[in-house]
Design an enzyme around this catalytic site. Structure first.
Site, PDB file in Angstrom:
ATOM      1  N   HIS B  56      15.372  -6.495  21.768  1.00 42.93           N
ATOM      2  CA  HIS B  56      15.052  -6.306  23.185  1.00 42.93           C
ATOM      3  C   HIS B  56      14.287  -5.008  23.404  1.00 42.93           C
ATOM      4  O   HIS B  56      14.861  -3.953  23.666  1.00 42.93           O
ATOM      5  CB  HIS B  56      16.368  -6.286  23.988  1.00 42.93           C
ATOM      6  CG  HIS B  56      16.172  -6.505  25.444  1.00 42.93           C
ATOM      7  ND1 HIS B  56      17.036  -7.252  26.199  1.00 42.93           N
ATOM      8  CD2 HIS B  56      15.204  -6.082  26.297  1.00 42.93           C
ATOM      9  CE1 HIS B  56      16.612  -7.287  27.459  1.00 42.93           C
ATOM     10  NE2 HIS B  56      15.511  -6.565  27.542  1.00 42.93           N
ATOM     11  N   HIS B  58      10.725  -3.323  25.360  1.00 44.54           N
ATOM     12  CA  HIS B  58       9.559  -3.478  26.240  1.00 44.54           C
ATOM     13  C   HIS B  58       8.472  -2.536  25.739  1.00 44.54           C
ATOM     14  O   HIS B  58       8.633  -1.316  25.803  1.00 44.54           O
ATOM     15  CB  HIS B  58       9.923  -3.159  27.690  1.00 44.54           C
ATOM     16  CG  HIS B  58      10.941  -4.100  28.258  1.00 44.54           C
ATOM     17  ND1 HIS B  58      10.596  -5.321  28.808  1.00 44.54           N
ATOM     18  CD2 HIS B  58      12.285  -4.030  28.337  1.00 44.54           C
ATOM     19  CE1 HIS B  58      11.698  -5.946  29.223  1.00 44.54           C
ATOM     20  NE2 HIS B  58      12.743  -5.186  28.940  1.00 44.54           N
ATOM     21  N   HIS B 177      18.503 -13.353  30.720  1.00 49.36           N
ATOM     22  CA  HIS B 177      18.801 -12.182  31.558  1.00 49.36           C
ATOM     23  C   HIS B 177      19.742 -12.716  32.639  1.00 49.36           C
ATOM     24  O   HIS B 177      19.298 -13.359  33.589  1.00 49.36           O
ATOM     25  CB  HIS B 177      17.498 -11.643  32.146  1.00 49.36           C
ATOM     26  CG  HIS B 177      17.667 -10.581  33.197  1.00 49.36           C
ATOM     27  ND1 HIS B 177      17.225  -9.302  33.028  1.00 49.36           N
ATOM     28  CD2 HIS B 177      18.222 -10.620  34.440  1.00 49.36           C
ATOM     29  CE1 HIS B 177      17.502  -8.588  34.126  1.00 49.36           C
ATOM     30  NE2 HIS B 177      18.105  -9.376  35.000  1.00 49.36           N
ATOM     31  N   ASP B 303      16.916  -2.624  24.975  1.00 51.54           N
ATOM     32  CA  ASP B 303      16.291  -2.739  26.303  1.00 51.54           C
ATOM     33  C   ASP B 303      15.458  -1.495  26.610  1.00 51.54           C
ATOM     34  O   ASP B 303      15.411  -1.010  27.747  1.00 51.54           O
ATOM     35  CB  ASP B 303      17.332  -2.985  27.406  1.00 51.54           C
ATOM     36  CG  ASP B 303      16.687  -3.543  28.679  1.00 51.54           C
ATOM     37  OD1 ASP B 303      15.450  -3.763  28.685  1.00 51.54           O
ATOM     38  OD2 ASP B 303      17.413  -3.755  29.667  1.00 51.54           O
TER      39      ASP B 303
END
Lengths: 306, 429
Positions: B56, B58, B177, B303
């Site tokens: 995870h 970004h 999610h 994340d």
């Protein structure tokens, strides 16, 4: 006193009492005077930074600063660089560069005054932030209660209505508790925050049960739009269960007073005959707002009191 | 290709041994290996783990290269001990076609610091309305196996069911999610005592738990694989434990920040602590640590969510949610799991490498430290402690929630298929 007034918790019992006593002194000093002005903050600059429309609060602060002889700048989000997308930080730095001694801020985002306090050297006064706090409203309410009932310690205050979205309720619960009052919150369960059990207040759903045990009833503004999000079924049902009308007012003890921070929805949370009754302190609250805010500005910007 | 002789490292925290790395693989492990011509890496006292795998991440490219690029994010990952990261699909344009996932995959190859494994969007434009071309992404050069609308919940139960079913054809997994959007409209932080006081709109735990409960039942019904992103509540852990006991093919991840931080951070109104799902309570943190320790939660997923300064230096409500994670993930796991004795080094390897690699179907990662295996390795000094300085991070962004906090563990070296991506704590490119 702390440098900023961001929330009721910034005031301990001594500080809060000092503000109320100072407001009383100011009232006495100005009583009967033709020129309602003190020279205390001459040469100081107070900026009213209002990101939300709030004519009454802005005027109250403006009057308070002017009566202390401060230079006042009104900086409203509409028609300024803010509406062109300037960030809160850039606005803060601009005010800082102009030498603001005090910044009175009203903002729709909870915590915005706390952020602002990181970026300016002057004192920040929270004039209402989102659904968080409105500490000067609580001070003027405490001042009004003390003026009418002669004390705050042990006074039973029932706050009724949209506690969930109310910055007035949050500040009042904190400040009144600090000052020794007993606070009860009454609302439909949908308009009480999850976690309200951790507040220093009793919580109930039945207004009729609370009224005979109330020295003060504080009605909160309830927006009819809340019914669209199913916080309650209809304005009529809300009014029937939680509105203060003449019949309910009759259940109050003899000396009890009725308060409202304004603006009122007459016929919704409060009936006209209640708002206009002798128990109502609504007009006094407005007047007391000016002296209480003068006291706050004086204590934060004017140095230590005599 | 350089041959490395790693001297005296402790594989999975065990007895010290030398590790010889040649031609991208582990050639030998033993005492006092001698390899003339090899570059020696002194590793006495360091723990050797398989290269970490993040499910995870970004990376923000394409679209927000001002916040992060594949290059800068890859460097942050390597410095954090990772050899593979899954790049989430919420880019601009969204990674919902073979073209975009191949572009991200190629950028990762060019950066050459970690394997950048693109995640494909479940629905077109993350809009939650119709399936993206999942098969095309699976068949592309990027070989996508993990699909997620992360940032958004696949809220429509019928669409979620179809997505779970459809990806069975290529052994894919839907990474959900979990956030019931009707329960989190305008939500700013965990709903509880603190949100009540701070006047910030609450994000109830039930909004996460309701979706996880629904999805494990759907996954069971259609016999599909489900992965749950960033589990944040004690109730979610309970539901996952129940589902696993029934044999549901569900896996889950927890973020480093949910293992360490609580909603108390919101009291500062500093948006660096705003994240979705929000930081929860002490009781949730404890349940998440217990769930990671007993394996109910399979993996740590960072994340990692870089944001430009102006997107964080604002009012809380205006700020974007998300925080950096790649460079401190291992340190946080050491702090919260290893030092308190809840996870040994083999456990760290399992939760941060082996299981995430299995979930992502990455054959070269999460392998044992043994001769013949791909040399994806990280060497960590578990005793080094340092305060986190956001300005010193390799990420292009600075939104670290750990600024000023002292954390244990320093990544000394990382190897990606035998190539050093980090040496002496510095990225090699």
């Amino acid at each position: 006193m702390k440098r900023h007034l961001l929330e009721a918790a910034d005031l301990d019992r001594d500080d809060a009492t000092l503000v109320l006593d100072t407001a009383a002194q100011i009232d006495q000093a100005l009583a009967g005077r033709e020129v309602k002005k003190l020279p205390t903050l001459r040469g100081r600059t107070v900026v009213n930074l209002f990101y939300e429309d709030s004519t009454r609060t802005r005027i109250s602060f403006e009057l308070a600063a002017k009566r202390l002889s401060a230079d006042v700048i009104n900086f409203s989000a509409k028609g300024s660089s803010v509406s062109k997308g300037e960030s809160l930080k850039d606005t803060a730095l601009t005010l800082e560069a102009m030498g603001a001694d005090g910044v009175v801020v009203r903002h729709s985002a909870s915590g915005a005054p706390h952020r602002l306090a990181h970026w300016v050297r002057g004192s920040v006064v929270n004039a209402g932030d989102g659904t968080h706090e409105h500490p000067t409203q609580a001070l003027l309410d405490a001042y009004t209660i003390r003026q009418r009932l002669g004390r705050l310690d042990g006074v039973r205050v029932t706050i009724v209505g949209d506690v969930l979205h109310s910055r007035v309720a949050r500040s009042n619960v904190g400040l009144l508790h600090t000052l020794g009052a007993q606070v009860t919150l009454v609302a439909p369960p949908t308009l009480l925050p999850v976690g309200v059990g951790s507040w220093p207040a009793e919580v109930g759903y039945d207004l009729d049960a609370a009224l005979p045990k109330s020295d003060v009833v504080m009605m909160l503004r309830v927006q009819a739009e809340r019914m669209n999000a199913s916080f309650f079924p209809s304005a009529r049902e809300y009014s029937r269960r939680y509105g203060l009308d003449a019949r309910r007012m009759a259940a109050l003890p003899d000396e009890a007073i009725v308060m409202h921070p304004g603006p009122m929805n007459r016929g919704m949370e409060i009936a006209a005959e209640v708002a206009d009754s002798v128990r109502s302190t609504i007009v006094e609250q407005v007047a007391n707002g000016v002296s209480t805010r003068m006291a706050v500005l004086y204590l934060l910007l004017g140095g230590s009191p005599q | 290709m350089t041959t490395y002789l790693i001297k005296g490292a402790r594989p999975l925290g065990g007895a010290p041994a030398d590790i010889l790395v040649t031609d991208g693989r582990i050639a030998a492990i033993g005492d006092s290996l001698d390899a003339t011509g090899a570059e020696v890496v002194q590793a006495a006292g360091l723990v050797a783990l398989p290269g970490l795998v993040d499910l995870h991440t970004h990376l923000r490219e394409p679209g927000r290269e001002d916040a992060e690029t594949v290059q800068t994010g890859s460097r942050a990952a390597a410095l954090g001990g990772f050899t593979a990261v899954h790049a989430m699909a919420n880019t601009d344009p969204v990674a919902d076609t073979a073209g975009v996932v191949e572009q991200v995959w190629r950028l990762g190859q060019e950066a050459g610091l970690v394997d950048v494994v693109p995640v494909g969007a479940v629905t077109v434009g993350l809009a939650g309305e119709r399936l993206a071309e999942l098969g095309a992404m699976a068949d592309s050069a990027a070989r996508v196996r993990v699909f997620s609308d992360d940032g958004h919940c696949v809220a429509d139960p019928a669409l979620m069911r179809r997505a779970l079913e459809y990806v069975k054809a290529f052994d894919g997994v839907i990474a959900q999610h979990a956030e019931e959007p009707r329960l989190t409209a305008g939500a700013q932080m965990h709903e509880g005592d603190r949100s009540a006081r701070l006047g910030l709109t609450g994000w109830p735990a039930a909004a996460e738990e309701a979706i996880i409960a629904r999805d494990v039942l759907l996954a069971e019904h259609v016999g599909a694989r489900l992965h749950v992103c960033h589990v944040s509540t004690a109730g979610s852990v309970e539901i996952l434990r129940w589902a696993k006991s029934r044999g549901v093919r569900v896996t889950a991840e927890v973020t480093p920040h949910h293992l360490l931080l609580t909603d108390a951070c919101a009291e500062s109104y500093d948006p660096v602590f705003k994240v979705n799902p929000p930081l929860r309570t002490d009781a949730d943190v404890e349940a998440l640590r217990a769930g990671l320790a007993d394996g109910t939660i399979d993996a740590v997923g960072t994340d990692h969510a870089p944001h430009a300064v102006e997107d964080k230096e604002s009012e809380w409500a205006q700020a974007r949610p998300g925080m950096l994670g790649l460079e401190q993930a291992l340190s946080v796991v050491i702090e919260t799991m290893v030092e308190p004795g809840r996870l040994d080094w083999a456990g760290v390897a399992d939760r941060m490498s082996v299981r995430p690699a299995q979930i992502g179907r990455l054959a070269d990662h999460g392998r044992p430290i043994a001769p013949g295996e791909p040399a994806n390795l990280v060497l960590v000094d578990p005793t080094a402690r340092a305060a986190v300085d956001p300005a010193a991070l390799a990420s292009r962004s600075r939104n670290s929630p750990y600024a000023g906090r002292e954390l244990p563990g320093r990544v000394v070296a990382t190897f990606l298929r035998g190539t050093a991506t980090v040496l002496d704590g510095k990225a090699t490119r």
